[in-house]
Design an enzyme around this catalytic site. Structure first.
Site, PDB file in Angstrom:
ATOM      1  N   LYS B  62       0.849  -1.198   0.000  1.00 32.96           N
ATOM      2  CA  LYS B  62       0.000   0.000   0.000  1.00 32.96           C
ATOM      3  C   LYS B  62       0.884   1.247   0.000  1.00 32.96           C
ATOM      4  O   LYS B  62       1.913   1.285   0.681  1.00 32.96           O
ATOM      5  CB  LYS B  62      -0.898  -0.038   1.248  1.00 32.96           C
ATOM      6  CG  LYS B  62      -1.946   1.056   1.326  1.00 32.96           C
ATOM      7  CD  LYS B  62      -2.812   0.855   2.578  1.00 32.96           C
ATOM      8  CE  LYS B  62      -3.962   1.845   2.660  1.00 32.96           C
ATOM      9  NZ  LYS B  62      -4.825   1.608   3.837  1.00 32.96           N
ATOM     10  N   SER B 137      -9.799   1.537   2.765  1.00 35.56           N
ATOM     11  CA  SER B 137      -8.906   2.333   1.953  1.00 35.56           C
ATOM     12  C   SER B 137      -7.853   1.525   1.199  1.00 35.56           C
ATOM     13  O   SER B 137      -7.270   2.041   0.253  1.00 35.56           O
ATOM     14  CB  SER B 137      -8.193   3.359   2.840  1.00 35.56           C
ATOM     15  OG  SER B 137      -7.347   2.700   3.769  1.00 35.56           O
ATOM     16  N   SER B 161     -10.095  -0.860   6.900  1.00 34.49           N
ATOM     17  CA  SER B 161      -9.449  -0.607   5.604  1.00 34.49           C
ATOM     18  C   SER B 161      -8.703  -1.792   4.995  1.00 34.49           C
ATOM     19  O   SER B 161      -8.283  -1.721   3.848  1.00 34.49           O
ATOM     20  CB  SER B 161      -8.485   0.578   5.718  1.00 34.49           C
ATOM     21  OG  SER B 161      -9.198   1.790   5.673  1.00 34.49           O
TER      22      SER B 161
END
Lengths: 95, 465
Positions: B62, B137, B161
């Site tokens: 990420k 997310s 997330s």
């Protein structure tokens, strides 16, 4: 509820310049979120201790061993404006 | 070599160990796959095959994890082009275990969002239906694993997330106990909640990755690691285990999702587990508490983006204050500004106790709910997301509707406990996630139960080209 004046005050505290459109939109938008947030007042919280952190740790200590720190030029490498080996910023009092 | 596409990371690691393929061949294969991504899942893909790619397949990371010399922007324009001077401990742990960095994945800006639509670099499409969101997310990480452009990935979970995008993309996502994995080098959102974890094809891969990730880190004084080494899951039955089901009667839960989850409860019983409904009386207020605690912490963490030390600086200013205000106004996206405003308001003089103080007490109540539940049951199980993947644009005009996507995932980080989401079936042709939560540091037990369920569910991932 949060009104337009409060939005302006909070924006100043947050160091955010809002556009007219944002200033129009935010009081309603933030009020709706805060109304939902305030539903937590329905709970009986009498005598409940606040949780600041879920891990029970206190005073995590380590040996104080000297080691090299980040070289100055690497620390400055990502900065938008650099002068004399430091970060350059505009004058606080205007140019 | 295209055979690798269908294999879990653990199986690929076995092939590397037995010498059937080299680490370089595996890396090269996945690099090629990642370079072909057309879902918007990647923000950067490694171009060079490392000299020694290692014993594990490469990992998609990420964007908010700092990787030395690799663009790391947390999905924000304010950090566009930022090259960290050090690597996050979690990423370093993976590298040391033999997993090289494959690329950086798209995400909601500073991890604030549930659809990946708040990225400063464009949305991500869900590989199951390109008109729908992958969740967020960690949307890029989830989409990449689901679409077979990464063998596995890491993300972060603050209010859901990791688990919610895993659910919407039909893969496994684990949020470890707070403190299990170091936060050093993760670009911070809400420091008392943020936790790094795996997004993988299956439960075994999640355990394998957690084994590499966890550990105490002198650079993060809130890190503890796990008290015992992670065991690879092997359970075939759930005899003697008690599962407490929460939330299946909640309004707002999609009936199709509820039905698939109920079928999963039947499977638990078929495997010998006991299922009972449980109450978590305060957990329904999780979203309220979360949207005070997380924005409050974010407003402090994001104060550092001031156009001085790194990242974007607005060219429009007359003085220092104007430089700050314009830099932040131009560099941050809408949702980030909204959360900074909520957080600053909640912490401001006269409101602190009413909002932040109350929210912290709600956290305690939720933790007490879980503690009471774990006296009756071994695990709490819920749907991961109230709905399947929604359409791009469907919730962007209504922040509160978007926030409610995290209804079932927010209570666990508020209490600091671990939870996994595994795919448990389809509703309307889209994946449904099933969440299993346990007490702090029960990761191995959670994964063992998830493994037994995974075997009996037999979920087939998205057909990848």
């Amino acid at each position: 509820m949060i009104d337009r004046d409060q939005v302006l005050h909070v924006a100043r505290l947050s160091r955010l310049r809002l556009t007219d459109e944002e200033l129009e939109r935010m009081p309603g938008e933030l009020s709706k979120i805060l109304d939902h947030v305030e539903k937590m007042d329905e709970l009986d919280l009498e005598g409940i201790e606040p949780t600041t952190h879920v891990v029970e740790l206190q005073n995590v200590l380590r040996e104080d061993v000297p080691r090299p720190s980040l070289p100055r030029e690497r620390a400055l490498a990502g900065a938008p404006d650099v002068a004399d080996g430091g970060f350059r910023v505009p004058s606080p009092g205007g140019s | 070599m295209s055979d690798l596409l269908g294999l879990t990371a653990a199986t690929q690691a076995e092939l590397i160990a037995s010498g059937e393929v080299s680490g370089a061949e595996v890396f090269e294969f996945w690099r090629g796959r990642a370079a072909e991504d057309d879902l918007g899942a990647y923000l950067w893909v490694e171009e060079e095959t490392p000299a020694d790619p290692g014993r594990l397949p490469p990992v998609a990371v990420k964007d908010l994890f700092c990787v030395e010399g690799v663009p790391s922007s947390a999905g924000s324009r304010i950090l566009e082009g930022y090259l960290p001077v050090y690597t996050a401990t979690s990423v370093r742990n993976l590298q040391e275990a033999g997993a090289a960095v494959l690329g950086k994945t798209n995400q909601d800006e500073f991890a604030m969002g549930s659809s990946n639509e708040n990225s400063g670099f464009g949305p991500v499409q869900n590989p199951w239906d390109r008109g729908r969101v992958p969740g967020g997310s960690s949307g890029g990480s989830a989409a990449a694993v689901a679409a077979g452009t990464a063998p596995w990935a890491i993300g972060t979970d603050t209010g859901g997330s990791i688990r919610q995008p895993a659910s919407l993309c039909g893969i496994v996502g684990l949020k470890p106990t707070y403190g299990a994995v170091s936060r050093y080098g993760m670009i911070a959102f809400a420091s008392s909640l943020d936790q790094c974890g795996p997004l993988t094809r299956d439960v075994t891969d999640a355990a394998l990755m957690l084994r590499a990730l966890e550990g105490r880190d002198p650079c993060d004084s809130t890190s503890l690691g796990l008290p015992e080494a992670v065991t690879l899951p092997s359970a075939e039955r759930l005899d003697g285990l008690r599962f407490g089901a929460w939330g299946l009667a909640e309004e707002g839960l999609d009936p199709g999702v509820a039905e698939v989850c109920r079928r999963t409860l039947d499977r638990i019983e078929e495997l010998g587990g006991g299922v009972q409904e449980i109450e978590l009386p305060s957990a329904g207020h999780g979203i309220s508490a979360y949207y005070v605690v997380a924005p409050a912490e974010a407003s402090a963490n994001l104060a550092r983006y001031d156009g001085v030390r790194y990242g974007y600086r607005s060219p429009h200013y007359d003085d220092l204050l104007g430089m700050y205000e314009n830099t932040r106004a131009e560099g941050f996206g809408e949702e980030v500004k909204r959360r900074i405003m909520i957080g600053t308001y909640a912490l401001s003089s006269g409101y602190y106790e009413a909002y932040y103080g109350t929210a912290q007490k709600v956290r305690s109540k939720i933790a007490q709910d879980f503690a009471a539940a774990f006296e009756q049951v071994d695990f709490v199980v819920t749907p991961t997301s109230p709905t399947v993947a929604f359409e791009l644009g469907e919730r962007t005009a209504d922040p509160l509707a978007m926030y409610l996507s995290d209804y079932f995932t927010v209570p666990m980080p508020l209490a600091g406990i671990p939870a996994v989401s595994i795919p448990c079936g389809l509703s309307e042709g889209l994946p449904v996630g099933f969440q299993i939560a346990g007490p702090a540091f029960s990761e191995s037990r959670i994964l063992d139960a998830a493994y037994a369920l995974e075997r009996t569910i037999g979920f087939e991932g998205v057909p990848v080209p």
